[in-house]
Scaffold this motif. Structure first.
Motif, mmCIF file in Angstrom:
data_model
loop_
_atom_site.group_PDB
_atom_site.id
_atom_site.type_symbol
_atom_site.label_atom_id
_atom_site.label_comp_id
_atom_site.label_asym_id
_atom_site.label_seq_id
_atom_site.Cartn_x
_atom_site.Cartn_y
_atom_site.Cartn_z
ATOM 1 N N MET A 131 -47.082 -8.302 9.516
ATOM 2 C CA MET A 131 -47.188 -9.622 8.889
ATOM 3 C C MET A 131 -47.443 -9.438 7.322
ATOM 4 O O MET A 131 -48.467 -8.642 7.127
ATOM 5 N N LEU A 132 -47.003 -10.202 6.388
ATOM 6 C CA LEU A 132 -47.225 -10.043 4.925
ATOM 7 C C LEU A 132 -47.539 -11.579 4.862
ATOM 8 O O LEU A 132 -47.113 -12.487 5.289
ATOM 9 N N LEU A 133 -48.690 -11.737 3.813
ATOM 10 C CA LEU A 133 -48.872 -13.071 3.104
ATOM 11 C C LEU A 133 -49.317 -12.835 1.876
ATOM 12 O O LEU A 133 -49.802 -11.658 1.437
ATOM 13 N N THR A 134 -49.210 -13.984 1.213
ATOM 14 C CA THR A 134 -49.906 -13.954 -0.120
ATOM 15 C C THR A 134 -51.029 -15.039 -0.249
ATOM 16 O O THR A 134 -50.808 -16.114 0.616
ATOM 17 N N VAL A 135 -51.998 -14.681 -1.061
ATOM 18 C CA VAL A 135 -53.125 -15.930 -1.236
ATOM 19 C C VAL A 135 -53.210 -15.872 -2.865
ATOM 20 O O VAL A 135 -53.130 -14.966 -3.487
ATOM 21 N N ARG A 136 -53.601 -17.182 -3.113
ATOM 22 C CA ARG A 136 -53.905 -17.330 -4.438
ATOM 23 C C ARG A 136 -55.159 -17.023 -4.882
ATOM 24 O O ARG A 136 -56.368 -17.383 -4.076
ATOM 25 N N GLY A 137 -55.535 -15.947 -5.943
ATOM 26 C CA GLY A 137 -56.851 -15.573 -6.083
ATOM 27 C C GLY A 137 -57.652 -16.855 -6.639
ATOM 28 O O GLY A 137 -57.180 -17.806 -7.037
ATOM 29 N N GLY A 138 -58.905 -16.676 -6.728
ATOM 30 C CA GLY A 138 -59.806 -17.791 -7.117
ATOM 31 C C GLY A 138 -60.453 -18.679 -6.157
ATOM 32 O O GLY A 138 -60.970 -19.466 -6.432
ATOM 33 N N THR A 139 -59.629 -18.667 -4.833
ATOM 34 C CA THR A 139 -59.952 -19.601 -3.915
ATOM 35 C C THR A 139 -60.999 -18.957 -2.807
ATOM 36 O O THR A 139 -61.565 -19.739 -2.082
ATOM 37 N N GLY A 140 -61.153 -17.588 -2.668
ATOM 38 C CA GLY A 140 -61.950 -17.083 -1.715
ATOM 39 C C GLY A 140 -61.090 -17.161 -0.307
ATOM 40 O O GLY A 140 -61.761 -16.675 0.569
ATOM 41 N N ARG A 141 -60.083 -17.488 -0.274
ATOM 42 C CA ARG A 141 -59.230 -17.708 1.100
ATOM 43 C C ARG A 141 -59.168 -16.198 1.483
ATOM 44 O O ARG A 141 -58.694 -16.385 2.885
ATOM 45 N N GLU A 142 -59.086 -15.383 0.969
ATOM 46 C CA GLU A 142 -58.627 -13.919 1.546
ATOM 47 C C GLU A 142 -59.812 -13.390 2.359
ATOM 48 O O GLU A 142 -59.281 -12.608 3.375
ATOM 49 N N ARG A 143 -60.982 -14.040 2.376
ATOM 50 C CA ARG A 143 -62.126 -13.638 3.356
ATOM 51 C C ARG A 143 -61.599 -14.119 4.701
ATOM 52 O O ARG A 143 -61.648 -13.523 5.666
ATOM 53 N N PHE A 144 -60.737 -15.487 4.730
ATOM 54 C CA PHE A 144 -60.425 -16.056 6.054
ATOM 55 C C PHE A 144 -59.386 -14.863 6.528
ATOM 56 O O PHE A 144 -59.636 -14.818 7.843
ATOM 57 N N TYR A 145 -58.433 -14.453 5.904
ATOM 58 C CA TYR A 145 -57.253 -13.650 6.342
ATOM 59 C C TYR A 145 -58.120 -12.327 6.816
ATOM 60 O O TYR A 145 -57.563 -11.718 7.663
ATOM 61 N N GLU A 146 -58.934 -11.637 6.090
ATOM 62 C CA GLU A 146 -59.553 -10.422 6.446
ATOM 63 C C GLU A 146 -60.296 -10.712 7.619
ATOM 64 O O GLU A 146 -60.303 -9.667 8.667
ATOM 65 N N ARG A 147 -60.920 -11.798 8.047
ATOM 66 C CA ARG A 147 -61.643 -11.869 9.359
ATOM 67 C C ARG A 147 -60.519 -11.862 10.430
ATOM 68 O O ARG A 147 -60.608 -11.586 11.568
ATOM 69 N N HIS A 148 -59.153 -11.938 10.172
ATOM 70 C CA HIS A 148 -58.135 -12.061 11.149
ATOM 71 C C HIS A 148 -57.261 -10.743 10.912
ATOM 72 O O HIS A 148 -56.045 -10.808 11.577
ATOM 73 N N GLY A 149 -57.853 -9.831 10.546
ATOM 74 C CA GLY A 149 -57.188 -8.424 10.418
ATOM 75 C C GLY A 149 -56.345 -8.089 9.281
ATOM 76 O O GLY A 149 -55.787 -7.111 9.273
ATOM 77 N N TYR A 150 -56.287 -8.752 8.364
ATOM 78 C CA TYR A 150 -55.510 -8.629 7.148
ATOM 79 C C TYR A 150 -56.149 -7.746 6.240
ATOM 80 O O TYR A 150 -57.372 -7.838 5.962
ATOM 81 N N ARG A 151 -55.424 -6.810 5.361
ATOM 82 C CA ARG A 151 -56.057 -6.235 4.240
ATOM 83 C C ARG A 151 -55.265 -6.382 2.895
ATOM 84 O O ARG A 151 -54.109 -6.522 3.076
ATOM 85 N N GLU A 152 -56.042 -6.165 2.040
ATOM 86 C CA GLU A 152 -55.387 -6.451 0.647
ATOM 87 C C GLU A 152 -54.503 -5.110 0.192
ATOM 88 O O GLU A 152 -55.111 -4.003 0.357
ATOM 89 N N VAL A 153 -53.264 -5.360 -0.240
ATOM 90 C CA VAL A 153 -52.565 -3.961 -0.459
ATOM 91 C C VAL A 153 -52.088 -4.235 -1.845
ATOM 92 O O VAL A 153 -51.665 -3.019 -2.519
#
Length: 177
Positions: A131-153
């Motif tokens: 799966m791929l997704l994008t996150v708007r920076g400056g919101t901190g929402r990437e931490r939510f996705y990291e908790r679900h196994g996503y990693r920044e690429v």
């Protein structure tokens, strides 16, 4: 697709006029609660509706999928799109788009359950591997996705302009199923 006593998930439900209205209202309310789902507050139902209708059309045509989370009262409380990319070269992955939970229902694990439901769907019913997704920076929402196994690429600096002098990074994240 997994459900809980408090939630029921449905893949590609019939997008009746009533459901379309309910989902578009959720999208509007999430946007106005500062959710990063394609709009910035303040926004109106009338501004969200054409974008929502295009996404619903793509789901109805089978180009994309929608998963709706229903609460105990059988009213939708959230939804997410799963977008494919045509062609055999891309058949093993899809993009998670616009995961959203109504602000009144946030903080109860619905977003995480909805994300896990779409992972199950992708793996078990669509044969996806990633799966791929994008996150708007400056919101901190990437931490939510990291908790679900996503990693920044990848990260594209300043790609999103939410207001004059307020440019945000677009963060690309992936997860192997």
């Amino acid at each position: 697709m997994r459900s809980t006593p408090e939630l029921r998930f449905e893949l590609d439900p019939p997008l009746t006029p009533e459901l379309r209205q309910q989902l578009t209202q959720i999208w509007t309310d999430v946007s106005n609660a500062d959710g990063a789902v394609g709009f910035v507050p303040p926004t109106t139902f009338d501004e969200v509706e054409p974008v929502a209708e295009e996404a619903f059309r793509r789901s109805e045509e089978g180009k994309d999928h929608i998963v709706v989370a229903y609460g105990v009262d059988e009213r939708p409380v959230g939804f997410v799109f799963l977008m494919g990319r045509p062609g055999a070269l891309f058949s093993h992955w899809a993009t998670v788009k616009r995961l959203q939970v109504h602000p009144d229902a946030q903080g109860r694990g619905i977003g995480g359950a909805l994300l896990e439901a779409i992972h199950d769907l992708g793996r078990e019913r669509l044969g996806l591997e990633q799966m791929l997704l994008t996150v708007r920076g400056g919101t901190g929402r990437e931490r939510f996705y990291e908790r679900h196994g996503y990693r920044e690429v990848a990260r594209i600096p300043g790609l999103i302009r939410v207001a004059p002098s307020d440019d945000r990074d677009e963060i690309y994240m992936t997860r192997t199923l």
